[in-house]
Scaffold this motif. Structure first.
Motif, short mmCIF file in Angstrom:
data_model
loop_
_atom_site.label_atom_id
_atom_site.label_comp_id
_atom_site.label_asym_id
_atom_site.label_seq_id
_atom_site.Cartn_x
_atom_site.Cartn_y
_atom_site.Cartn_z
N GLY A 1 53.31 41.36 38.63
CA GLY A 1 53.92 40.42 39.57
C GLY A 1 53.01 39.24 39.80
N VAL A 2 53.50 38.03 39.52
CA VAL A 2 52.70 36.81 39.60
C VAL A 2 53.18 35.97 40.78
CG1 VAL A 2 52.03 34.71 38.36
CG2 VAL A 2 52.40 36.84 37.10
N GLN A 3 52.22 35.39 41.49
CA GLN A 3 52.56 34.44 42.55
C GLN A 3 51.36 33.53 42.79
OE1 GLN A 3 53.28 36.30 46.34
NE2 GLN A 3 51.27 37.24 46.45
N PRO A 4 51.57 32.38 43.40
CA PRO A 4 50.45 31.51 43.77
C PRO A 4 49.94 31.88 45.15
CG PRO A 4 52.50 30.39 44.23
CD PRO A 4 52.87 31.74 43.66
N VAL B 1 57.69 33.90 43.33
CA VAL B 1 57.22 35.19 42.84
C VAL B 1 57.93 35.47 41.52
CG1 VAL B 1 57.22 37.70 43.20
CG2 VAL B 1 56.65 36.17 45.10
N ALA B 2 57.21 36.01 40.55
CA ALA B 2 57.80 36.41 39.28
C ALA B 2 57.34 37.82 38.95
CB ALA B 2 57.41 35.45 38.17
N GLY B 3 58.25 38.64 38.40
CA GLY B 3 57.88 40.02 38.11
C GLY B 3 58.71 40.62 37.00
N LEU B 4 58.36 41.86 36.64
CA LEU B 4 59.05 42.60 35.59
C LEU B 4 59.56 43.94 36.12
CD1 LEU B 4 56.82 42.33 32.37
CD2 LEU B 4 59.02 41.21 32.78
N ILE C 1 63.88 43.51 32.58
CA ILE C 1 64.35 42.44 33.47
C ILE C 1 63.17 41.62 33.94
CG2 ILE C 1 65.42 41.89 35.71
CD1 ILE C 1 66.30 45.13 34.00
N PHE C 2 63.18 40.35 33.62
CA PHE C 2 62.27 39.40 34.26
C PHE C 2 63.02 38.82 35.45
CE2 PHE C 2 61.37 34.88 34.94
CZ PHE C 2 60.04 34.96 35.35
N TYR C 3 62.34 38.72 36.59
CA TYR C 3 63.00 38.11 37.74
C TYR C 3 62.06 37.12 38.40
CZ TYR C 3 60.28 41.05 40.91
OH TYR C 3 59.24 41.64 41.60
N THR C 4 62.63 36.19 39.10
CA THR C 4 61.85 35.25 39.89
C THR C 4 62.59 34.94 41.17
OG1 THR C 4 60.72 33.10 39.88
CG2 THR C 4 62.83 33.21 38.74
N THR C 5 61.82 34.77 42.24
CA THR C 5 62.41 34.47 43.55
C THR C 5 61.69 33.27 44.15
OG1 THR C 5 60.88 35.91 44.77
CG2 THR C 5 62.90 36.92 43.93
N MET D 1 67.11 33.90 43.94
CA MET D 1 66.76 35.08 43.16
C MET D 1 67.51 35.03 41.83
SD MET D 1 67.12 39.15 44.08
CE MET D 1 65.49 39.32 44.82
N HIS D 2 66.75 35.25 40.74
CA HIS D 2 67.34 35.19 39.40
C HIS D 2 66.84 36.37 38.58
CE1 HIS D 2 68.60 30.92 40.00
NE2 HIS D 2 67.52 30.91 40.77
N PHE D 3 67.78 37.08 37.95
CA PHE D 3 67.46 38.18 37.04
C PHE D 3 67.77 37.75 35.61
CE2 PHE D 3 68.66 40.56 40.95
CZ PHE D 3 67.42 41.12 41.22
N VAL D 4 66.80 37.95 34.71
CA VAL D 4 66.99 37.65 33.29
C VAL D 4 66.82 38.97 32.54
CG1 VAL D 4 66.18 36.32 31.31
CG2 VAL D 4 66.10 35.32 33.61
#
Length: 829
Positions: free
Chosen positions: A66-69, A76-79, A168-172, A294-297
């Motif tokens: 999970g990545v965030q600044p 936030v981005a995660g798997l 699933i890659f997601y970002t919020t 929120m986006h799911f890829v």
């Protein structure tokens, strides 16, 4: 600056910081009357570059990835992933947050540098899949630069050849800003996306940015003959975008399942229960790309797979590409190995290849577990008089007061911190953090200062720091309700002051670094404080008021009673007692269930707390002296001397030949309560005993006695002769803990390298203990794939919390400590 190829990437950080190095050289070479302005300017420039270098990271440390600044309410981005060809496994083994119940065969960072990135591997036995994630940070531009991640999946040996995996890659996005799928109006009319998926967005802090999720090289996809697969083939990428309440964004897995429910309902309606699509097709998100927070890829693979996630800042010189990511991964691996070996050279007998991977793994998991948290904590500020714990039966009265209290959420604040365990303790713990920072300080001084300042900036107006930082709903969800509330009269061991002493040790022994040479700017930034003494002193000067405030909070709230019981001591003021005592526990001491006086009494005095206060006083005295505050240094020197004398007067027991807690007996007399173990060793471990102290020999004898504390795996927390040994909860009543063994080793080293009557004994104990501790932690890591919270004193097996890469990672520091087994030395008679 080159804008093409690897040179542009490799030199990005260097060019970003080059002007800092120039300023540093000029400052050192040209001292003038405006010296303070020069230092202030340098501090600001280094702070800016440091913040940009550390802006991004895998700071959602409770997630497998999970990545965030370091920005409140941001991106936030995660798997998430699961085996996809089995209905039950798909629902049961869907991975997202780190959980002990996932029964991983091991996971964590093989190598990680907080400024450039690293590699994480996840051995998911139940999903029959190994995942490798290469994470890379790219500095450049005014918004903190870009980052990228390469995700590779490899079926394990026991997996079927056609293993299906859904990823699933997601970002919020929390807070103000924009986040949407590019060309979403066109994409929404398709059944899925071919090729790359691009999202774009903008926030005030990050500016404009794009996120590309690539198709990857030659990935295979499950074959599907069900009629549902023709309109929605599994070789496409599915994107679901939505807008949900910001307070629910952290529940991304729940939201994903809720989104998949739409696909399930449509399939039930069209095909019925008897002809449902295969699980790979059934458990997919509907393809509804668009705008949202929120986006799911989602991708579905057959066999091995690979794809990239590329975050490109709009202010960076050039966008991130997969080709550049490949080259940066190679460069980062080489530079990390070089830097790590330079900072942590393993000393004999651990300077062999088999310990190299182990050492890098332990440290990488420590720094790869650094988290950024923002949110509100729950605090009871009712200030009930029972909380002073002055009456007999105080623990029952305090418990009743807590039941009546109405704790409230405080104003949100941020914290940048390591975590003890990503799976079980994914939040900040005050007494753990001092141990965490000891090896970090060796590797990256500015990072250590950042974390120190973050903790001290969480202090309230009185000087209290919450011992457990449970910030926001996500962190709170991981903690049982009875432990969520924090109390402003409860302390915790002040281990952050150990780090201050380490900083001062380095300052006193360091020499100005060479300018230029083969150091790149990232390396220079890690050690710049000890190349320029003024910079380090500026950090200490900014912290100093907070250090004093916390110190006097300790003296005010954790005082112990000498006068009421006619105790004889050098000072009537230097005695201390932990608040928060119950019959079985003093959680505030850190030694939760370590045996204490029974029943509890308000006249107790705790030898571990006065020892911590001695170390704290010495550290503050040294900081004051370094800053030229001579009056303060003299004041703290007086407190320090009084504490040392009172440790002897109040806590040494001649009959037991050890340091002991004190309490009040039924005749209102002060008596010792002696439980040999970690608590009784604390005056030695905090440096309160001189090398020629008459108390030192019994302490060394106790450490080396296999009938009491010595074991083949480390020093036990409690003596085998104690009636409480191994009883009840048995948390600190026998197991071997690495943080305290590190303190023992450091203290033995100090005695073993100083002239004195016990030098040889200390050397022998040090050399044998160092081997025992390292070999056992290494052996258990090889056997289980994990570092552990504690180790069994009889078998050496790791126990309690797995993936405890907090203070157990101190083995890296221990391996780099000098081997005294062959060095000279003799006892002075």
């Amino acid at each position: 600056m080159p804008t093409q190829g690897i040179m542009g990437w490799h030199l990005g950080l260097s060019f970003l910081l080059a002007w800092i190095l120039l300023a540093l050289d000029v400052t050192n070479a040209n001292r003038h009357e405006d010296g303070e302005n020069d230092v202030s300017s340098l501090v600001n420039k280094v702070a800016k570059a440091n913040n940009e270098s550390l802006l991004w990271g895998p700071y959602k440390s409770n997630l497998y990835f999970g990545v965030q600044p370091r920005i409140p309410k941001s991106i936030v981005a995660g798997l998430m992933w699961s085996r996809a060809d089995d209905y039950e496994a798909l629902q049961k083994n869907f991975r997202h947050t780190c959980e002990q119940s996932d029964e991983m065969a091991g996971y964590g960072w093989e190598e990680y540098d907080p400024r450039t990135g690293g590699r994480e591997t996840i051995h998911d036995a139940n999903n029959q899949l190994d995942i490798t994630i290469d994470f890379v940070k790219i500095s450049g531009g005014k918004h903190g630069g870009s980052w990228a991640a390469r995700v590779k999946g490899t079926p394990r040996e026991d997996a079927p050849s056609d293993l299906s995996t859904t990823v699933i890659f997601y970002t919020t996005l929390e807070g103000l800003g924009r986040l949407e799928v590019d060309d979403w109006e066109t994409e929404s009319r398709k059944v899925g996306t071919e090729g790359n998926v691009r999202l774009s967005g903008a926030t005030m802090e990050l500016g404009r940015f794009t996120i590309d999720v690539t198709a990857g090289p030659d990935n295979d996809h499950p074959h599907c003959n069900h009629p549902s697969c023709e309109p929605k083939p599994l070789d496409k990428t599915f994107v679901a975008s939505m807008e949900i309440p910001s307070e629910a964004l952290w529940q991304s897995k729940i939201m994903l399942f809720a989104t998949m429910r739409q696909t399930l309902q449509e399939a039930l309606q069209e095909y019925g229960e008897q002809n449902l699509p295969p699980p790979e097709r059934l458990f997919t998100v509907p393809h509804i790309p668009g705008k949202g927070n929120m986006h799911f890829v989602q991708k579905v693979f057959r066999g091995p797979f690979e794809f990239d996630i590329l975050f490109s800042s709009g202010s960076s010189p050039e966008p991130v590409t997969s080709e550049k990511l490949t080259k940066q991964i190679e460069n980062n691996a080489k530079s990390f190995s070089t830097n790590f070996e330079k900072v942590f050279p393993r000393k004999s007998p651990f300077n062999t290849p088999e310990y190299a991977e182990f050492s890098k793994n332990m440290f990488s998991n420590l720094v790869g577990g650094i988290g950024y948290f923002y949110g509100s904590g729950i605090v009871d500020r009712s200030a009930a008089p029972e909380y002073d714990e002055l009456d007999e039966g105080f623990w029952e009265e305090a418990a009743e007061a807590r039941e009546r209290a109405k704790p409230e959420e405080e104003e949100p604040h941020e914290l940048f911190t390591c975590v003890p365990s990503r799976s079980f303790f994914p939040r900040g713990f005050l007494w753990d953090e001092g141990f965490h920072l000891i090896p970090i300080l060796d590797y990256d001084v500015e990072l250590a200062f950042d974390i120190l300042k973050s903790w001290f900036n969480s202090m309230d107006e009185d000087g209290w720091i919450a011992r457990e930082q449970i910030l926001g709903l996500e962190a709170r969800n991981k903690v049982p309700p009875e432990f969520r509330v924090q109390y402003p009269h409860y302390a915790n061991p002040p281990t952050l002051f150990m780090v201050l002493e380490s900083i001062l040790d380095k300052l006193e022994s360091s020499k100005p670094g060479k300018k230029g040479g083969d150091l790149n700017a990232a390396d220079r930034l890690r050690s710049i404080d000890f190349e320029n003494r003024d910079l380090a002193l500026a950090h200490l000067r900014s912290l100093y008021p907070l250090l004093k405030r916390q110190y006097f909070w300790f003296k005010k709230t954790q005082w112990g009673d000498i006068k009421s019981y006619d105790r004889e001591a050098y000072s009537t003021k230097e005695a201390y007692r932990w608040r928060g005592r119950t019959v079985m526990h003093i959680l505030t001491s850190g030694f939760d269930d370590y045996p204490r006086a029974q029943p509890p009494h308000p006249g107790e005095l705790h030898v571990d707390l006065i020892s911590w206060m001695g170390m704290m006083t010495r550290a503050l005295r040294r900081v004051a002296s370094a800053l030229g505050k001579t009056d303060d240094a003299e004041e703290f020197s007086g407190y320090e001397d009084a504490i040392k004398r009172n440790i002897d007067d109040l806590h040494w027991d001649d009959a037991a030949q050890t340091f002991c807690d004190a309490t009040i007996d039924e005749y209102e007399e002060s008596v010792h309560v002696c439980h040999k173990g970690y608590v009784s060793l604390m005056p030695f471990l905090t440096g309160m005993l001189a090398p020629d102290s008459p108390r030192l020999k019994p302490v060394l004898d106790l450490i080396g006695d296999s009938a009491e504390l010595w074991s083949d795996y480390g020093i036990r927390s409690l003596s085998k002769k104690d009636p409480n040994y191994g009883k009840d909860e048995n948390y600190w009543r026998s197991p071997v803990w690495i943080n305290i063994n590190y303190m023992i080793l450091k203290s033995l080293y100090d005695v073993g390298t100083s002239p004195g009557p016990h030098q040889s004994q200390a050397r022998q104990l040090y050399s044998a203990l160092r081997k025992n501790v390292i070999n056992n932690v290494f052996r258990e890591w090889k056997r289980t794939g994990y570092a552990w919270e504690q180790y069994n004193p009889d078998t050496g097996k790791g126990q309690r919390t797995q993936h405890f890469t907090g203070w157990t990672s101190l083995v890296v520091k221990i391996m780099a400590m000098e081997d005294l087994s062959t060095a000279g030395g003799h006892d002075e008679l």
